[in-house]
Scaffold this motif. Structure first.
Motif, PDB file in Angstrom:
ATOM      1  N   GLY A 319       3.583   5.960   6.541  1.00  0.00           N
ATOM      2  CA  GLY A 319       4.638   4.916   5.034  1.00  0.00           C
ATOM      3  C   GLY A 319       3.387   3.894   5.511  1.00  0.00           C
ATOM      4  O   GLY A 319       3.910   3.102   3.989  1.00  0.00           O
ATOM      5  N   PHE A 320       3.614   2.723   6.815  1.00  0.00           N
ATOM      6  CA  PHE A 320       3.188   1.975   6.167  1.00  0.00           C
ATOM      7  C   PHE A 320       1.192   1.850   5.916  1.00  0.00           C
ATOM      8  O   PHE A 320       1.410   0.925   5.113  1.00  0.00           O
ATOM      9  N   THR A 321       0.502   2.783   5.713  1.00  0.00           N
ATOM     10  CA  THR A 321      -0.340   3.707   5.093  1.00  0.00           C
ATOM     11  C   THR A 321      -0.317   2.560   3.653  1.00  0.00           C
ATOM     12  O   THR A 321      -0.970   2.431   3.024  1.00  0.00           O
ATOM     13  N   HIS A 322       0.940   3.979   3.335  1.00  0.00           N
ATOM     14  CA  HIS A 322       1.055   3.909   1.424  1.00  0.00           C
ATOM     15  C   HIS A 322       1.111   2.721   1.319  1.00  0.00           C
ATOM     16  O   HIS A 322       1.313   2.813   0.109  1.00  0.00           O
ATOM     17  N   LEU A 323       2.615   1.793   2.230  1.00  0.00           N
ATOM     18  CA  LEU A 323       3.126   0.659   1.513  1.00  0.00           C
ATOM     19  C   LEU A 323       1.596  -0.113   1.076  1.00  0.00           C
ATOM     20  O   LEU A 323       1.269  -1.272   0.259  1.00  0.00           O
ATOM     21  N   VAL A 324       0.287   0.023   2.574  1.00  0.00           N
ATOM     22  CA  VAL A 324      -0.258  -1.248   2.209  1.00  0.00           C
ATOM     23  C   VAL A 324      -1.664  -1.121   1.136  1.00  0.00           C
ATOM     24  O   VAL A 324      -1.570  -2.134   0.162  1.00  0.00           O
ATOM     25  N   THR A 325      -1.351   0.602   0.698  1.00  0.00           N
ATOM     26  CA  THR A 325      -2.269   0.549  -0.658  1.00  0.00           C
ATOM     27  C   THR A 325      -1.632   0.130  -1.831  1.00  0.00           C
ATOM     28  O   THR A 325      -1.857  -0.136  -2.588  1.00  0.00           O
ATOM     29  N   ARG A 326      -0.323   0.300  -1.938  1.00  0.00           N
ATOM     30  CA  ARG A 326      -0.008   0.051  -2.870  1.00  0.00           C
ATOM     31  C   ARG A 326       0.445  -1.395  -2.981  1.00  0.00           C
ATOM     32  O   ARG A 326       0.078  -2.022  -4.351  1.00  0.00           O
ATOM     33  N   LYS A 328      -1.375  -3.420  -2.450  1.00  0.00           N
ATOM     34  CA  LYS A 328      -3.239  -3.115  -2.809  1.00  0.00           C
ATOM     35  C   LYS A 328      -3.838  -2.981  -4.488  1.00  0.00           C
ATOM     36  O   LYS A 328      -4.896  -4.101  -5.239  1.00  0.00           O
ATOM     37  N   LEU A 329      -2.842  -2.101  -4.813  1.00  0.00           N
ATOM     38  CA  LEU A 329      -3.459  -1.541  -6.165  1.00  0.00           C
ATOM     39  C   LEU A 329      -2.406  -1.148  -6.736  1.00  0.00           C
ATOM     40  O   LEU A 329      -2.563  -1.797  -8.419  1.00  0.00           O
ATOM     41  N   VAL A 330      -0.432  -2.275  -6.504  1.00  0.00           N
ATOM     42  CA  VAL A 330      -0.010  -2.339  -7.751  1.00  0.00           C
ATOM     43  C   VAL A 330       0.632  -3.845  -7.155  1.00  0.00           C
ATOM     44  O   VAL A 330       1.193  -4.384  -6.725  1.00  0.00           O
ATOM     45  N   PRO A 331       0.382  -4.465  -8.524  1.00  0.00           N
ATOM     46  CA  PRO A 331       0.843  -5.826  -9.042  1.00  0.00           C
ATOM     47  C   PRO A 331       2.620  -5.893  -8.979  1.00  0.00           C
ATOM     48  O   PRO A 331       3.640  -4.843  -9.386  1.00  0.00           O
ATOM     49  N   PHE A 350      -3.209  -7.090   5.168  1.00  0.00           N
ATOM     50  CA  PHE A 350      -4.403  -6.100   5.406  1.00  0.00           C
ATOM     51  C   PHE A 350      -5.283  -5.222   3.818  1.00  0.00           C
ATOM     52  O   PHE A 350      -6.254  -5.007   3.801  1.00  0.00           O
ATOM     53  N   ALA A 351      -3.939  -5.830   2.802  1.00  0.00           N
ATOM     54  CA  ALA A 351      -4.472  -4.652   1.783  1.00  0.00           C
ATOM     55  C   ALA A 351      -5.516  -6.177   0.767  1.00  0.00           C
ATOM     56  O   ALA A 351      -6.157  -5.447   0.558  1.00  0.00           O
ATOM     57  N   GLY A 352      -5.353  -7.386   1.674  1.00  0.00           N
ATOM     58  CA  GLY A 352      -6.796  -8.172   1.091  1.00  0.00           C
ATOM     59  C   GLY A 352      -8.011  -8.244   1.864  1.00  0.00           C
ATOM     60  O   GLY A 352      -8.940  -7.794   1.731  1.00  0.00           O
ATOM     61  N   ARG A 353      -7.495  -7.272   3.413  1.00  0.00           N
ATOM     62  CA  ARG A 353      -8.864  -7.293   4.094  1.00  0.00           C
ATOM     63  C   ARG A 353      -9.452  -5.554   4.055  1.00  0.00           C
ATOM     64  O   ARG A 353     -10.498  -5.795   4.188  1.00  0.00           O
ATOM     65  N   LEU A 354      -8.742  -4.350   4.119  1.00  0.00           N
ATOM     66  CA  LEU A 354      -8.597  -3.565   4.159  1.00  0.00           C
ATOM     67  C   LEU A 354      -9.321  -3.087   2.901  1.00  0.00           C
ATOM     68  O   LEU A 354      -8.889  -2.417   1.959  1.00  0.00           O
ATOM     69  N   ALA A 355     -10.781  -1.546   2.736  1.00  0.00           N
ATOM     70  CA  ALA A 355     -11.013  -0.977   1.145  1.00  0.00           C
ATOM     71  C   ALA A 355     -10.381  -0.125   0.439  1.00  0.00           C
ATOM     72  O   ALA A 355      -9.695   0.913   2.005  1.00  0.00           O
ATOM     73  N   VAL A 356      -9.991   0.125  -0.276  1.00  0.00           N
ATOM     74  CA  VAL A 356      -9.506   1.640  -0.455  1.00  0.00           C
ATOM     75  C   VAL A 356      -9.841   3.150   0.450  1.00  0.00           C
ATOM     76  O   VAL A 356      -8.592   3.990   0.480  1.00  0.00           O
TER      77      VAL A 356
END
Length: 404
Positions: A319-326, A328-331, A350-356
């Motif tokens: 769930g946290f992985t999904h949150l970081v992805t959101r 990163k991608l969803v304003p 994390f969203a600023g450091r990790l690649a998709v």
């Protein structure tokens, strides 16, 4: 039993001793899901589109013969059916009859009996226990008679998908051309199991899962009404666990109040649900994504010793992985009111450091590993092997990068 006072008494006292004092009868406790069940359309939360459509239909006198209410458990299908029956038959004592309405500022002539399921003209049937054609035949035989006191005869059929094929077929003609004094309200959680011949004769409403911020605000209001101190983080955890179901949320809140002896805390809710601390999930995620296996193992073992289920920990990690992805991608994703401060701040970092690609790979590893951990004879060992897989895959290149 003391027949003169109608109270319960203990065994008779010993010779020379005073008789036992009568024990007063206790008032039965009503669970929150029943105590705060909506009584009017204004009380329904998260279903504005349906209420607006019904209001316009009633105002224009475009009232269909049947409605089909569908949605997941606990969003208010049966409650909505009763409120709909109340609106169809709303009539105030000493006031002129203005017809069906969604505006019910006070209890009408039939309202109390309808909401308590004891009105003669509003018949409720549980299709899960009345599945046969004989049960439907009883409705068909009685539908020709006019209502006793109300404006309409309303038939509420709950879990209608459980009816047999013959029962559905028996309904078809009556459902298409019922007498003008009869209305049907069907409710189901399995809309795909209802024959299309039935659906085509009904006006369908899909009751939505209640949004997290709306549900959290509703829980906060109920806690205030009950005089219960509740932490925002605790209510957010209850909201997440309820997955949009109001009844599930209220049942969990009831349990949390009992668990915390009248106070709802984040730690108490985590303990009750077998969850790990959200900030510790972030710590585990950070250790795994930087490839620090010893630190990740230590954090997982610490959470396990504190009572967290390894499968739930991995589910929270996904769930946290999904949150970081959101994030990163969803304003604007960080404005979600159910997020803790640690999730909001560190998740954005994390969203600023990790690649998709790294986030996508972590999601796939965790998703495929969940059934393995749930079925493993030693769940902690299985979860540790998943963490190893996650740590070593975090910095692997994608196939096209490897080719380059």
């Amino acid at each position: 039993m003391d027949e003169t006072h109608g109270t319960l008494t203990d065994e008779p006292g010993l010779p020379g001793m005073p008789a036992a004092a009568p024990v007063p009868a206790a008032t039965p406790y009503r669970v929150l899901a029943r105590k705060y069940r909506p009584q009017t359309f204004d009380d329904l939360i998260g279903q504005g589109a349906m209420v607006r459509t019904l209001g316009n239909a009633f105002s224009a006198n475009r009232i269909p013969q049947a409605w089909m209410l569908t949605g997941v458990r606990g969003v208010g299908k049966t409650t909505t059916a009763r409120i709909l029956a109340r609106g169809l038959n709303y009539l105030r004592t000493g006031q002129p009859d203005t017809g069906p309405t969604v505006s019910m500022p006070e209890l009408g002539l039939h309202c109390q009996a309808i909401m308590e399921s004891r009105h003669m003209d509003v018949l409720e049937m549980d299709a899960a226990s009345h599945t046969g054609i004989d049960d439907v035949r009883g409705i068909i035989d009685g539908i020709r008679y006019a209502p006793v006191s109300a404006r309409y005869k309303v038939y509420i059929v709950d879990e209608v998908h459980m009816l047999s094929e013959k029962a559905f077929n028996a309904f078809l003609k009556t459902l298409e051309e019922p007498p003008p004094h009869a209305k049907f309200v069907f409710a189901t959680t399995e809309i795909r199991k209802v024959p299309v011949t039935i659906l085509s004769r009904c006006q369908r409403f899909d009751l939505r899962r209640v949004e997290a911020d709306v549900l959290a605000a509703h829980l906060k209001k109920i806690c205030a009404a009950e005089g219960v101190e509740a932490e925002n983080e605790a209510l957010a955890a209850v909201t997440r666990a309820a997955e949009g179901s109001v009844r599930d949320a209220l049942s969990l809140l009831d349990q949390a109040i009992a668990h915390g002896a009248g106070a709802v805390t984040a730690a108490g809710v985590r303990d009750m649900l077998g969850l790990a601390d959200r900030s510790r999930i972030v710590d585990l995620f950070e250790a795994a994504m930087r490839g620090d296996v010893p630190a990740a193992f230590a954090e997982l073992r610490s959470q396990y010793d504190a009572g967290a289920d390894p499968a739930v920990v991995l589910s929270d990690l996904a769930g946290f992985t999904h949150l970081v992805t959101r994030l990163k991608l969803v304003p604007g994703a960080e404005a979600d009111p159910t997020l803790s401060e640690a999730e909001r701040v560190r998740g954005t970092q994390f969203a600023g450091r990790l690649a998709v690609r790294a986030l996508s790979r972590a999601w796939q590893i965790l998703l495929k590993a969940l059934p393995e951990v749930q079925a493993a004879p030693r769940p902690l060992a299985a979860a540790e092997m998943v963490i190893v897989r996650l740590a070593y895959a975090a910095d692997l290149p994608t196939p096209d990068e490897a080719l380059r």
